[in-house]
Design a protein around this motif. Sequence first.
Motif, PDB file in Angstrom:
ATOM      1  N   ARG A 213       6.733   6.009  11.113  1.00 16.96           N
ATOM      2  CA  ARG A 213       6.788   4.621  10.643  1.00 16.96           C
ATOM      3  C   ARG A 213       7.337   4.536   9.202  1.00 16.96           C
ATOM      4  O   ARG A 213       8.117   3.667   8.893  1.00 16.96           O
ATOM      5  CB  ARG A 213       5.375   4.000  10.710  1.00 16.96           C
TER       6      ARG A 213
ATOM      7  N   LYS B  17      17.200   7.753  12.316  1.00 15.40           N
ATOM      8  CA  LYS B  17      18.634   8.028  12.536  1.00 15.40           C
ATOM      9  C   LYS B  17      19.151   8.894  11.375  1.00 15.40           C
ATOM     10  O   LYS B  17      18.761  10.052  11.260  1.00 15.40           O
ATOM     11  CB  LYS B  17      19.394   6.698  12.652  1.00 15.40           C
TER      12      LYS B  17
ATOM     13  N   ASP C 194       0.817  -1.226   0.000  1.00 12.23           N
ATOM     14  CA  ASP C 194       0.000   0.000   0.000  1.00 12.23           C
ATOM     15  C   ASP C 194       0.850   1.275   0.000  1.00 12.23           C
ATOM     16  O   ASP C 194       0.325   2.382  -0.038  1.00 12.23           O
ATOM     17  CB  ASP C 194      -1.014  -0.002   1.161  1.00 12.23           C
ATOM     18  N   GLU C 195       2.185   1.120   0.034  1.00  6.45           N
ATOM     19  CA  GLU C 195       3.057   2.296  -0.072  1.00  6.45           C
ATOM     20  C   GLU C 195       3.522   2.425  -1.531  1.00  6.45           C
ATOM     21  O   GLU C 195       3.463   1.460  -2.294  1.00  6.45           O
ATOM     22  CB  GLU C 195       4.266   2.130   0.841  1.00  6.45           C
TER      23      GLU C 195
HETATM   24  C1  LIG Z   1      11.701   4.460  12.659  1.00  8.37           C
HETATM   25  C2  LIG Z   1      12.047   3.016  12.919  1.00  8.37           C
HETATM   26  C3  LIG Z   1      13.323   2.681  13.370  1.00  8.37           C
HETATM   27  C4  LIG Z   1      13.645   1.343  13.602  1.00  8.37           C
HETATM   28  N1  LIG Z   1      14.892   1.042  14.065  1.00  8.37           N
HETATM   29  C5  LIG Z   1      15.227  -0.254  14.320  1.00  8.37           C
HETATM   30  C6  LIG Z   1      16.520  -0.587  14.793  1.00  8.37           C
HETATM   31  O1  LIG Z   1      17.370   0.272  15.015  1.00  8.37           O
HETATM   32  N2  LIG Z   1      16.795  -1.905  15.025  1.00  8.37           N
HETATM   33  C7  LIG Z   1      15.888  -2.898  14.796  1.00  8.37           C
HETATM   34  O2  LIG Z   1      16.188  -4.085  15.016  1.00  8.37           O
HETATM   35  N3  LIG Z   1      14.635  -2.597  14.335  1.00  8.37           N
HETATM   36  C8  LIG Z   1      14.295  -1.311  14.100  1.00  8.37           C
HETATM   37  N4  LIG Z   1      13.040  -0.998  13.625  1.00  8.37           N
HETATM   38  C9  LIG Z   1      12.060  -2.085  13.447  1.00  8.37           C
HETATM   39  C10 LIG Z   1      12.093  -2.692  12.053  1.00  8.37           C
HETATM   40  O3  LIG Z   1      12.248  -1.705  11.085  1.00  8.37           O
HETATM   41  C11 LIG Z   1      10.773  -3.439  11.828  1.00  8.37           C
HETATM   42  O4  LIG Z   1      10.735  -4.498  12.760  1.00  8.37           O
HETATM   43  C12 LIG Z   1      10.628  -3.960  10.399  1.00  8.37           C
HETATM   44  O5  LIG Z   1      10.479  -2.892   9.508  1.00  8.37           O
HETATM   45  C13 LIG Z   1       9.402  -4.864  10.267  1.00  8.37           C
HETATM   46  O6  LIG Z   1       9.283  -5.259   8.935  1.00  8.37           O
HETATM   47  P1  LIG Z   1       7.878  -5.781   8.344  1.00  8.37           P
HETATM   48  O7  LIG Z   1       8.153  -6.139   6.935  1.00  8.37           O
HETATM   49  O8  LIG Z   1       7.286  -6.751   9.257  1.00  8.37           O
HETATM   50  O9  LIG Z   1       6.927  -4.512   8.400  1.00  8.37           O
HETATM   51  P2  LIG Z   1       7.009  -3.187   7.525  1.00  8.37           P
HETATM   52  O10 LIG Z   1       8.432  -2.895   7.164  1.00  8.37           O
HETATM   53  O11 LIG Z   1       6.258  -2.164   8.298  1.00  8.37           O
HETATM   54  O12 LIG Z   1       6.227  -3.557   6.195  1.00  8.37           O
HETATM   55  C14 LIG Z   1       4.844  -3.796   6.164  1.00  8.37           C
HETATM   56  C15 LIG Z   1       4.294  -3.211   4.896  1.00  8.37           C
HETATM   57  O13 LIG Z   1       2.968  -3.689   4.672  1.00  8.37           O
HETATM   58  C16 LIG Z   1       2.140  -2.627   4.225  1.00  8.37           C
HETATM   59  N5  LIG Z   1       0.741  -3.008   4.431  1.00  8.37           N
HETATM   60  C17 LIG Z   1       0.069  -3.104   5.601  1.00  8.37           C
HETATM   61  N6  LIG Z   1      -1.209  -3.520   5.388  1.00  8.37           N
HETATM   62  C18 LIG Z   1      -1.335  -3.713   4.044  1.00  8.37           C
HETATM   63  C19 LIG Z   1      -2.412  -4.122   3.207  1.00  8.37           C
HETATM   64  N7  LIG Z   1      -3.603  -4.474   3.692  1.00  8.37           N
HETATM   65  N8  LIG Z   1      -2.206  -4.168   1.862  1.00  8.37           N
HETATM   66  C20 LIG Z   1      -0.988  -3.843   1.350  1.00  8.37           C
HETATM   67  N9  LIG Z   1       0.061  -3.451   2.093  1.00  8.37           N
HETATM   68  C21 LIG Z   1      -0.096  -3.383   3.437  1.00  8.37           C
HETATM   69  C22 LIG Z   1       2.661  -1.477   5.088  1.00  8.37           C
HETATM   70  O14 LIG Z   1       2.266  -0.218   4.610  1.00  8.37           O
HETATM   71  C23 LIG Z   1       4.157  -1.693   4.956  1.00  8.37           C
HETATM   72  O15 LIG Z   1       4.653  -1.127   3.762  1.00  8.37           O
HETATM   73  C24 LIG Z   1      12.681   0.333  13.385  1.00  8.37           C
HETATM   74  C25 LIG Z   1      11.391   0.677  12.944  1.00  8.37           C
HETATM   75  C26 LIG Z   1      11.074   2.005  12.706  1.00  8.37           C
HETATM   76  C27 LIG Z   1       9.687   2.379  12.236  1.00  8.37           C
END
Ligand SMILES: Cc1cc2nc3c(=O)[nH]c(=O)nc-3n(C[C@H](O)[C@H](O)[C@H](O)COP(=O)(O)OP(=O)(O)OC[C@H]3O[C@@H](n4cnc5c(N)ncnc54)[C@H](O)[C@@H]3O)c2cc1C
Length: 405
Positions: free
Chosen positions: A130, A49, A36-37
């Motif tokens: 986020r 950071k 969705d992004e």
């Molecule tokens: C600012 C920040 C700093 C961080 N720093 C650290 C760090 O220093 N060390 C560390 O270990 N971790 C860190 N993290 C945590 C780490 O980045 C996350 O744990 C990781 O991004 C999780 O990945 P993910 O793919 O599960 O989720 P995401 O990366 O959030 O991806 C999920 C995606 O799914 C999309 N989505 C949701 N619902 C739908 C739908 N219905 N249809 C289509 N798309 C959808 C979302 O928009 C998003 O693009 C940080 C997180 C943030 C936000």
Amino acid sequence: MNTETIVIVGAGQAGGWAAQTLRSEGFNGNIVLIGDEPHRPYERPPLSKAVLSGDAHVDVTSLLKPEAFDLLNIDWRPNVSATTIDRSAKQLHLTQGAPVHYDKLILCSGGRARRLNIPGADLPGVFTLRSIEDSMALGAALTPGKRLLIVGGGWIGLEVAATARKKGMEVMVVEAMGRLCERTVPPAISDYLLRLHSAQGVEVVLGAGVNQLARNPQGALTATLGDGRERTCDAVLISVGLVANDELAREAGLACDGGVLVDAQCRSSDPDILAAGDVAAWHCEWAGRRMRLESWQNAQEQGIAAARAALGIEVNHQPLPWFWSDQYDVNLQIFGMPALSHQTVMRGDQGSRSFVMFFLDDDKVVAALGPNAAKDLRFARRLIERRTRVDPIQLADMSMPLAKL
Ligand SMILES: Cc1cc2nc3c(=O)[nH]c(=O)nc-3n(C[C@H](O)[C@H](O)[C@H](O)COP(=O)(O)OP(=O)(O)OC[C@H]3O[C@@H](n4cnc5c(N)ncnc54)[C@H](O)[C@@H]3O)c2cc1C
């Protein structure tokens, strides 16, 4: 040619790893990646950071270079949300285009920043963090000499506090709990973080929430704290945790509890639907309980594991949890899941720049953490993974190299 279709919901870090793993494991059927992004899969850590401070270009967040991503030959659908899973027809409904059929569905929908249900939470100048867009918007508000109030003294709040101080802002952190990062570190490390930020001129208020935000006649924001005190600032970051994006799964009748419940093969209560990353909750053997691990490492490794499991490869997702945070000149790393019930052993001086705190259960090292101690923590990791029995006195003895243990 394989005619199977594997659909991934969420083009973030876990989704990106799932997609590339399917190809690297030799899957040559259809991969549909719904995101969705507007962006290709990216990593979020730099958003609080170097990208937030402006020291790094946003491109550093890309999981893969665009050419490498294109080579994966994935049917990527940016700016499209998955709305409903029809499990009996094995179809996913979308905000744009016809429903897509899936043979296996991998949910990598992550989470969203928790909102605060208080008056003024949606005023201009009040941010959450986020996405890339969130980081750009907050970054534009980090102005030298201006005041930033951060609601929530967890990892993201503290990293932003460090970045904003570096940009010359006045910073105040308001935390409702009695100590910083209370959910993830023991009191000694909360105290360390408090000293670190206080020494950098951050005002930290503990045990107080924010009840209201309002725009005052001078155009600044006024925050009313739980104890009635008021603080004036120019911008507010609300960083009070994450809500798992598990609605799609819940509405489809999958077992969920603050996240999609999966097993160590990343399978949900429907074996054709898997989940990985911040949205997935599973029994973590290192923690001895069911949990979601909101970390870079877990997003990558569980994304890989889910893709392999979708292809019928045996997996057992039980990585030793690893998390890091960068604040000022401190790189703090945590291996394992420290708990208050563990015996603690300190190696080095807690007042110094670098030390390691070990956590023991029955004389075995089960977790370790410390600032600026990457080398010692590499050895600590081995002690944990091998479940080594150690003598606490030797562990604390700086003249005894960890390699010898
Ligand atoms: C600012 C920040 C700093 C961080 N720093 C650290 C760090 O220093 N060390 C560390 O270990 N971790 C860190 N993290 C945590 C780490 O980045 C996350 O744990 C990781 O991004 C999780 O990945 P993910 O793919 O599960 O989720 P995401 O990366 O959030 O991806 C999920 C995606 O799914 C999309 N989505 C949701 N619902 C739908 C739908 N219905 N249809 C289509 N798309 C959808 C979302 O928009 C998003 O693009 C940080 C997180 C943030 C936000």
